[in-house]
Design a protein around this motif. Structure first.
Motif, PDB file in Angstrom:
ATOM      1  N   ALA A 129       0.808  -1.229  -0.031  1.00  0.00           N
ATOM      2  CA  ALA A 129       0.031  -0.125   0.011  1.00  0.00           C
ATOM      3  C   ALA A 129       0.882   1.279  -0.046  1.00  0.00           C
ATOM      4  CB  ALA A 129      -0.916  -0.132   1.260  1.00  0.00           C
ATOM      5  N   PRO A 130       1.901   1.390   0.733  1.00  0.00           N
ATOM      6  CA  PRO A 130       2.932   2.661   0.685  1.00  0.00           C
ATOM      7  C   PRO A 130       3.117   2.876  -0.672  1.00  0.00           C
ATOM      8  CG  PRO A 130       3.351   1.319   2.379  1.00  0.00           C
ATOM      9  CD  PRO A 130       2.533   0.436   1.656  1.00  0.00           C
ATOM     10  N   ALA A 131       3.557   1.741  -1.388  1.00  0.00           N
ATOM     11  CA  ALA A 131       4.026   2.112  -2.864  1.00  0.00           C
ATOM     12  C   ALA A 131       2.942   2.885  -3.732  1.00  0.00           C
ATOM     13  CB  ALA A 131       4.615   1.078  -3.457  1.00  0.00           C
ATOM     14  N   GLN A 146       3.949   5.487   6.508  1.00  0.00           N
ATOM     15  CA  GLN A 146       2.563   5.658   7.425  1.00  0.00           C
ATOM     16  C   GLN A 146       2.121   6.981   6.882  1.00  0.00           C
ATOM     17  OE1 GLN A 146       3.910   5.467  11.558  1.00  0.00           O
ATOM     18  NE2 GLN A 146       4.526   3.312  11.304  1.00  0.00           N
ATOM     19  N   GLN A 147       2.822   8.035   6.914  1.00  0.00           N
ATOM     20  CA  GLN A 147       2.413   9.357   6.414  1.00  0.00           C
ATOM     21  C   GLN A 147       1.812   9.167   4.981  1.00  0.00           C
ATOM     22  OE1 GLN A 147       2.518  11.924   8.465  1.00  0.00           O
ATOM     23  NE2 GLN A 147       1.059  12.793   6.983  1.00  0.00           N
ATOM     24  N   ALA A 148       2.157   8.650   3.974  1.00  0.00           N
ATOM     25  CA  ALA A 148       1.857   8.585   2.763  1.00  0.00           C
ATOM     26  C   ALA A 148       0.420   7.702   2.683  1.00  0.00           C
ATOM     27  CB  ALA A 148       2.764   7.926   1.724  1.00  0.00           C
ATOM     28  N   MET A 149       0.580   6.706   3.355  1.00  0.00           N
ATOM     29  CA  MET A 149      -0.896   6.127   3.298  1.00  0.00           C
ATOM     30  C   MET A 149      -2.023   7.142   4.042  1.00  0.00           C
ATOM     31  SD  MET A 149       0.391   2.163   4.150  1.00  0.00           S
ATOM     32  CE  MET A 149      -1.383   1.967   4.725  1.00  0.00           C
ATOM     33  N   GLN A 150      -1.725   7.538   5.120  1.00  0.00           N
ATOM     34  CA  GLN A 150      -2.374   8.519   5.665  1.00  0.00           C
ATOM     35  C   GLN A 150      -3.105   9.576   4.884  1.00  0.00           C
ATOM     36  OE1 GLN A 150      -3.471   7.753   8.802  1.00  0.00           O
ATOM     37  NE2 GLN A 150      -4.680   9.252   8.773  1.00  0.00           N
TER      38      GLN A 150
END
Ligand code: SF4
Lengths: 379, 365
Positions: free
Chosen positions: A151-153, A267-271
């Protein structure tokens, strides 16, 4: 490669195995009362299968292959949606290779491709974004699947796409999250699991803290494990040690890659990009609240669900399929009525038979070996 | 009005002279005219194809190649006959190209029967728009590969198809060879205790092609192992090695070959995973992408079964040959469980080595 071979040393493996056997004996487990450990991550299932670990472990411990294979838990309905998107004109549908053979209700993506859809295998979402840049007249859709590992990618790619204002790129988001899934499994009364091997790559992203409820509320020890065979064995030793000492904690065997706080950038990117869906359907496990991710409103320009007419039908799993029971560890793959007869890697009914991380596919291969070995012994 | 005088005019003589000359192809790309059966096609065959493949204009005057049976019979008592289509993408890759692949692949298919490869055909399906330079380069490479292997192109065919009906260039090669008297190599002949040997590193071709496609954004130094194996096989024969069964290891990798052999002979093949020769680069490539070198394609590798008492001698012969320096004894045949291939993982565990159900990768040869 020295890095890898260090964790594949057979002599060390033998020693660790002896230690495991001894610990199990001290704990009073035997073949009729095995300790049941679930590995949550498909990557561990793969290692266990690839290195034949199951055949090396004593019968007093049983490994239950959990729902951590994202391909295996993808429900039929979402796959049909993917096929519907891929079949539309001017679409280049991009996906990781292992989704291609998963059966939908009518056909798989592979069949859809043979019928003329432009479906391409990519190795990362950034490849899909490059395709979008190269083919401005086409609509390039990325089939986002997987836990917090992938998911982060997807999130970072979407941030990039927004920055560059790539208007012909979108994501069909099927990302899922591990914690609600664990909650659902632990809430199931039919579950019989004593402890968990935790997912190394997911934890690299989310950190250790989110798992504490497994120990605090459900009283099951939880050890984050790496993916080499020695990692898995070592993690089992750590779990057994917790049982012996009557402790129950989240521990980290995979210290060489997993930081306790996880990866803040990811985490930040997903958020920024994702939010939880109310419900998400899982193959075999039914609907699990807050387990799926979708794109936030701010990213709706990149949301394939908003661009394309999709059937969005809930499709019941095939009747014969017992994937849910397998994923929860309630039955072993070979106890499924269609295992190895109607359901084989050539003609998979459930998705667990498709991916090399799927419990049924792994057993189809490994189980046959131990059966023929037993036959040989009785001859 | 033209008088007889006019046709003797130097202008007409010049035109006549040009008409007789074998054509030069000056077009920068292949067009449908080159497949039309007319002058453009003749020119393409004369100028681009025949020369490169070492065929004389005389040789292709007829629609078929003709052989003297007596001449063939000098080599042995049975013909070996095989055909293979090549559709690899990209056409050029580190270590080879579609032309070299088409020649060596067909030679290998003949050679693993024990046959001495002699003649090849070359059939081309060209997508219109293919740069003429590309076609020349591929044919040049085919000619070189054939000369290096001492086999001869004797017939061929060329078709040009509209854009989109083929991907640049497809090549089909058919080969004829002769099997020496008394030589019996067959998949069903494995016996318990026989040893399986391979001649070197696994997976180079498959990895090289994947990298060459550029989709992975990886840079490696891996080259295809594309090579003709009949010389190595001849060296084994000359040394008196009994080869019970032999296969070239191509699509589907080693696992496919071993499964075919185990099935055909109804023996168990036990592979020692620690003995498999794999380049560190290929191993690393596979670790990153989740592939297994044992399923990757090769184009210059073979697996052969020999009686256990000949293992050392066979390895010695192979190690002395340029294409066998990394040769290894990788598996042993056992009576049961019949038909199964297993792999000792090197970690103390054992697993079944399955044939891949689908393709690990599309279009690699
Ligand atoms: S055998 Fe097939 S249908 Fe049964 S649980 Fe496994 S994958 Fe599902």
């Amino acid at each position: 490669m020295r890095f890898v071979s260090e964790f594949r040393d057979p002599a060390t493996g033998k020693k660790v195995l002896q230690q495991i056997e001894q610990q199990l004996r001290q704990l009073g487990h035997d073949a009729s009362h095995p300790l049941k450990i679930m590995e949550v991550c498909g990557g561990h299932t793969h290692t266990i299968f690839k290195f034949g670990l199951e055949g090396m472990l004593p019968p007093s411990i049983e490994l239950v292959h959990g729902p951590g294979c994202p391909v295996c838990v993808l429900p039929v309905g979402r796959l049909d949606d993917a096929i519907a998107i891929a079949s539309q004109p001017d679409v280049i549908f991009t996906t990781f290779g292992d989704t291609l053979r998963v059966p939908g209700s009518q056909k798989s993506l592979l069949q859809c491709k043979a019928e003329g859809a432009d479906i391409r295998t990519v190795y990362s979402p950034t490849d899909a974004l490059s395709l979008a840049r190269q083919h401005p007249q086409k609509k390039v859709v990325f089939f986002g699947i997987g836990f917090e590992t992938t998911a982060p990618a997807t999130a970072l790619t979407l941030l990039q796409a927004r920055e560059e204002a790539v208007s012909n790129f979108s994501v069909f988001c099927n990302h899922i999250t591990i914690i609600p899934t664990l909650e659902a499994i632990l809430a199931d009364p039919s579950l019989r699991i004593d402890g968990f091997l935790g997912p190394g790559h997911v934890t690299m992203v989310i950190g250790l803290e989110p798992y504490t409820f497994v120990c605090d509320v459900h009283k099951k020890p939880f050890v984050i494990s790496g993916f080499e065979p020695l990692d898995v064995l070592q993690s089992l030793v750590m779990l057994l040690e917790q049982f012996r000492q009557g402790r129950c904690f989240v521990e980290n065997q995979y210290k060489r890659l997993v930081q306790p706080q996880g990866n803040r950038v990811a985490q930040q990117a997903m958020q920024t990009v994702f939010e939880a869906r109310e419900h998400f359907e899982w193959r075999g496990l039914g609907s699990i609240p807050h387990s799926g991710l979708r794109l936030r409103e701010a990213f709706s320009a990149f949301d394939a669900e908003k661009h394309f007419a999709i059937p969005a039908q809930q499709v019941a799993d095939p009747k014969a399929c017992q994937c849910g029971d397998v994923l929860k560890g309630a039955i072993k793959p070979w106890q499924c009525k269609v295992f190895g007869t109607a359901c084989t890697p050539e003609t998979p009914i459930g998705a667990c038979m498709v991916s090399s991380e799927g419990a049924c596919a792994a057993y189809y291969n490994y189980g046959r070996l131990s059966t023929s070995r037993k036959l040989e012994a009785t001859r | 009005m033209t008088s007889s005088k006019d046709t003797e005019h130097p202008l007409f003589q010049r035109i006549e002279g040009v008409r007789q000359r074998t054509g030069r192809v000056r077009d920068p790309i292949v067009t449908q005219a080159h497949g039309g059966g007319g002058k453009a096609m003749r020119d393409l065959i004369d100028d681009v194809i025949c020369g490169a493949l070492g065929m004389s204009a005389q040789q292709i005057q007829e629609d078929q190649a003709r052989f003297s049976l007596a001449a063939l019979a000098q080599y042995g008592d049975r013909l070996a006959f095989t055909t293979d289509a090549y559709v690899v993408s990209p056409l050029f890759f580190p270590g080879g190209d579609i032309g070299k692949l088409a020649v060596n692949g067909t030679i290998n298919d003949l050679a693993v029967s024990g046959a001495i490869p002699l003649y090849l055909s070359c059939s081309l399906i060209i997508e219109e728009g293919l740069p003429m330079e590309t076609l020349r380069a591929v044919l040049q490479s085919m000619g070189e590969a054939a000369r290096a292997a001492s086999v001869h192109f004797v017939t061929g065919d060329t078709k040009v198809v509209p854009r989109g009906a083929a991907d640049q260039l497809f090549v089909t090669t058919t080969g004829i060879g002769v099997i020496p008297q008394g030589l019996e190599i067959a998949a069903h002949q494995l016996q318990p205790n026989d040893a399986i040997l391979i001649n070197g590193y696994l997976g180079d071709h498959g990895a090289a092609i994947l990298v060459a496609r550029g989709e992975l954004q990886l840079e490696t130094t891996i080259e295809s192992d594309c090579a003709a194996l009949h010389g190595l096989i001849a060296a084994l024969h000359d040394a008196g090695i009994t080869i019970r069964a032999m296969r070239d290891i191509t699509r589907g990798g080693l696992s496919a070959v071993l499964n075919e052999l185990a099935q055909a002979s109804q023996v168990h093949i036990a592979v020692d995973g620690t003995k498999l020769p794999i380049r560190p680069e290929v191993q690393g490539f596979c670790e990153i992408l989740g592939f297994d070198p044992i399923h990757l394609a090769n184009e210059g590798k073979l697996a052969l079964a020999v009686p256990s008492e000949q293992i050392e001698q066979a390895l010695k012969v192979m190690h002395a040959h340029p294409l066998g320096q990394q040769a290894a004894h990788i598996a042993t045949c056992r009576p049961t469980p019949a038909g199964l291939v297993t792999l000792d993982t090197g970690f103390g565990g054992e697993r079944i080595l399955e044939m891949l159900v689908g393709e690990q990768l599309p279009r690699i040869c």
